[in-house]
Design a protein around this motif. Structure first.
Motif, PDB file in Angstrom:
ATOM      1  N   SER A 155       0.781  -1.275   0.333  1.00  0.00           N
ATOM      2  CA  SER A 155      -0.102  -0.110   0.014  1.00  0.00           C
ATOM      3  C   SER A 155       0.900   1.205   0.099  1.00  0.00           C
ATOM      4  N   LEU A 156       1.952   1.187   0.735  1.00  0.00           N
ATOM      5  CA  LEU A 156       2.893   2.293   0.839  1.00  0.00           C
ATOM      6  C   LEU A 156       3.400   2.639  -0.628  1.00  0.00           C
TER       7      LEU A 156
ATOM      8  N   VAL B 123      -3.486  12.661  -1.136  1.00  0.00           N
ATOM      9  CA  VAL B 123      -3.427  13.019   0.656  1.00  0.00           C
ATOM     10  C   VAL B 123      -4.102  12.320   1.293  1.00  0.00           C
ATOM     11  N   VAL B 124      -5.141  11.672   1.171  1.00  0.00           N
ATOM     12  CA  VAL B 124      -6.025  10.542   2.042  1.00  0.00           C
ATOM     13  C   VAL B 124      -5.131   9.514   1.840  1.00  0.00           C
ATOM     14  N   MET B 125      -4.478   8.929   0.785  1.00  0.00           N
ATOM     15  CA  MET B 125      -3.629   7.646   0.975  1.00  0.00           C
ATOM     16  C   MET B 125      -2.646   8.001   1.761  1.00  0.00           C
ATOM     17  N   VAL B 126      -1.913   9.009   1.917  1.00  0.00           N
ATOM     18  CA  VAL B 126      -1.053   9.244   2.937  1.00  0.00           C
ATOM     19  C   VAL B 126      -1.313   9.225   4.171  1.00  0.00           C
TER      20      VAL B 126
ATOM     21  N   LEU C 166      -3.554   1.166   8.588  1.00  0.00           N
ATOM     22  CA  LEU C 166      -3.290   0.001   8.090  1.00  0.00           C
ATOM     23  C   LEU C 166      -2.865  -1.022   9.199  1.00  0.00           C
ATOM     24  N   ARG C 167      -2.128  -0.513  10.243  1.00  0.00           N
ATOM     25  CA  ARG C 167      -1.756  -1.238  11.345  1.00  0.00           C
ATOM     26  C   ARG C 167      -3.093  -1.616  12.369  1.00  0.00           C
TER      27      ARG C 167
ATOM     28  N   VAL D 105      -7.019   2.453  -0.304  1.00  0.00           N
ATOM     29  CA  VAL D 105      -5.481   2.145   0.678  1.00  0.00           C
ATOM     30  C   VAL D 105      -5.944   0.803   1.348  1.00  0.00           C
ATOM     31  N   LEU D 106      -7.064   0.736   1.760  1.00  0.00           N
ATOM     32  CA  LEU D 106      -7.427  -0.720   2.539  1.00  0.00           C
ATOM     33  C   LEU D 106      -7.262  -1.915   1.609  1.00  0.00           C
ATOM     34  N   MET D 107      -7.624  -1.860   0.177  1.00  0.00           N
ATOM     35  CA  MET D 107      -7.687  -3.121  -0.455  1.00  0.00           C
ATOM     36  C   MET D 107      -6.464  -3.142  -1.502  1.00  0.00           C
ATOM     37  N   PHE D 108      -5.727  -2.196  -1.968  1.00  0.00           N
ATOM     38  CA  PHE D 108      -4.703  -2.302  -2.848  1.00  0.00           C
ATOM     39  C   PHE D 108      -3.636  -3.200  -2.371  1.00  0.00           C
TER      40      PHE D 108
END
Length: 394
Positions: free
Chosen positions: A140-141, A255-258, A264-265, A311-314
């Motif tokens: 994801s990062l 921005v949201v992805m960052v 994710l933790r 972000v959650l699924m990629f």
């Protein structure tokens, strides 16, 4: 003393160097979008002819990713990444100095053939360096670096593009070389798999039915994801807004992805399939928000929702592929799965324009939201049981 240092220390240094290199490369990888403009303005040919050259580039990117996967397993990750980036630099420089349409077409196809070579070995190197429970976060990062680099790429393109389009390709060549140098100097050398392992795994990726199912669902997701970039400007104009607002929505998504990376933790305890199902539901909610929005604030809110789902699924989708792959064939498995983006590049413009013309913005986003709901249902009721059942029989 701080516990394990900062957040950056919780993932191996290899991952962070790869993320940095990808952001730098993306910062320069803005010239491809101007290929058609360069050909029409510099050589005076029709837009149709320029479109054929661009289409040839896009078609060449599909085998490019497959070649990257094979080379990653046979030559090693680092060598393949450096070779791919160096090839991109050579092709970009060739486009910058092209004196004819034929010469530009040759270098465009060459660029396509090397454009995706560095992706599979980069992903395989992450899989090699990160524990299974952290792979989703690392992937994801890696994807977020692409979005962040894209924000700066637009600004650079706006400046250099007004000066001389050829300098866009020069800047892209320089960024590719810079990435190649960073990878060569800072990442550890790796050894290819033993010859016996490589032979036994040849072609196995395409024969793995589990991977082909993931490729199908991944292609559907990629088609949906690409509509946000391809169809959004048309949708905004149809609703009386500015097409340029699509750039603002893209920046908000980055921005949201960052900002969502630390979250994710909190979801690490979820299984990959459960997390992907939740991601699809958020994507569906965001796309449904686009369907009912008629102003910029509504589009911004919907962008926040679907970006969180992405972000959650990629990262999880690539982690599932790594779980399927034998260690000696990770590059090939990741490259086969990655072709979903090549297929989507062909399908997305056709599907999006047809839906927009026949059903309008509401119909376009509504159909895409419904598809996400179907993918969410399929993830838990069909894909998960199938992967687990076939995994036990292998």
């Amino acid at each position: 003393m701080l516990i394990a240092g900062s957040r950056a220390e919780r993932l191996p240094r290899t991952v962070w160097w790869l993320v940095l290199a990808r952001a730098i490369n993306r910062l320069g990888a803005f010239s491809v979008g101007f290929l058609t403009v360069l050909i029409t303005t510099e050589f005076g040919v029709s837009a149709v002819a320029a479109g054929v050259v661009s289409a040839a580039f896009g078609l060449a990117t599909i085998p490019s990713r497959l070649v990257g996967g094979v080379l990653a397993d046979r030559l090693g990750r680092r060598r393949t990444i450096v070779a791919g980036l160096a090839g991109c630099a050579l092709a970009q420089a060739g486009l910058a100095v092209s004196g004819s349409v034929a010469m530009a077409a040759v270098f465009a196809v060459l660029l396509g053939l090397v454009f995706e070579v560095y992706e599979p070995p980069s992903q395989a190197m992450i899989a090699d360096a990160v524990r299974p429970e952290r792979q989703a976060q690392a992937f994801s990062l890696f994807n977020t670096a692409l979005a962040v680099g894209g924000m700066g790429a637009g600004l650079i393109a706006a400046g250099l593009g007004r000066w001389d389009l050829r300098w866009l390709f020069v800047a892209d060549a320089v960024s590719c070389l810079l990435c190649a140098v960073v990878i060569r100097l800072v990442l550890p050398a790796d050894r290819p798999a033993p010859a016996t392992s490589r032979v036994s795994g040849t072609g196995s990726a395409w024969r793995d039915r589990r991977l082909l199912v993931l490729l199908l669902s991944g292609t559907l997701f990629a088609v949906i994801f690409m509509q946000v970039g391809m169809a959004m400007p048309l949708v905004l104009v149809a609703r009386g807004l500015e097409a340029a607002d699509a750039g603002l929505l893209s920046a908000v998504a980055a921005v949201v992805m960052v900002l969502c990376q630390p979250l994710l933790r909190w979801t690490a305890a979820l299984s990959h399939h459960t997390a992907m199902t939740c991601g699809y539901l958020l994507l569906a909610a965001g796309l449904a928000g686009y369907a009912v929005s008629d102003g910029l604030p509504g589009h911004l809110a919907a962008t926040v929702v679907w970006s969180a789902g992405d972000v959650l699924m990629f990262g999880r989708s690539y982690a599932v592929v790594v779980d399927l792959a034998p260690p000696h064939a990770r590059g090939r498995y990741l490259s086969v799965f990655g072709t979903c983006w090549g297929f989507a590049t062909v399908l997305a413009p056709l599907c999006g324009t047809q839906l927009l013309e026949r059903a309008g913005p509401e119909g376009l986003w509504g159909v895409l939201a419904l598809t996400c709901l179907l993918l969410a249902a399929a993830q838990l009721t069909m894909i998960k049981p199938m992967l687990e059942r076939q995994g036990r029989t292998l």
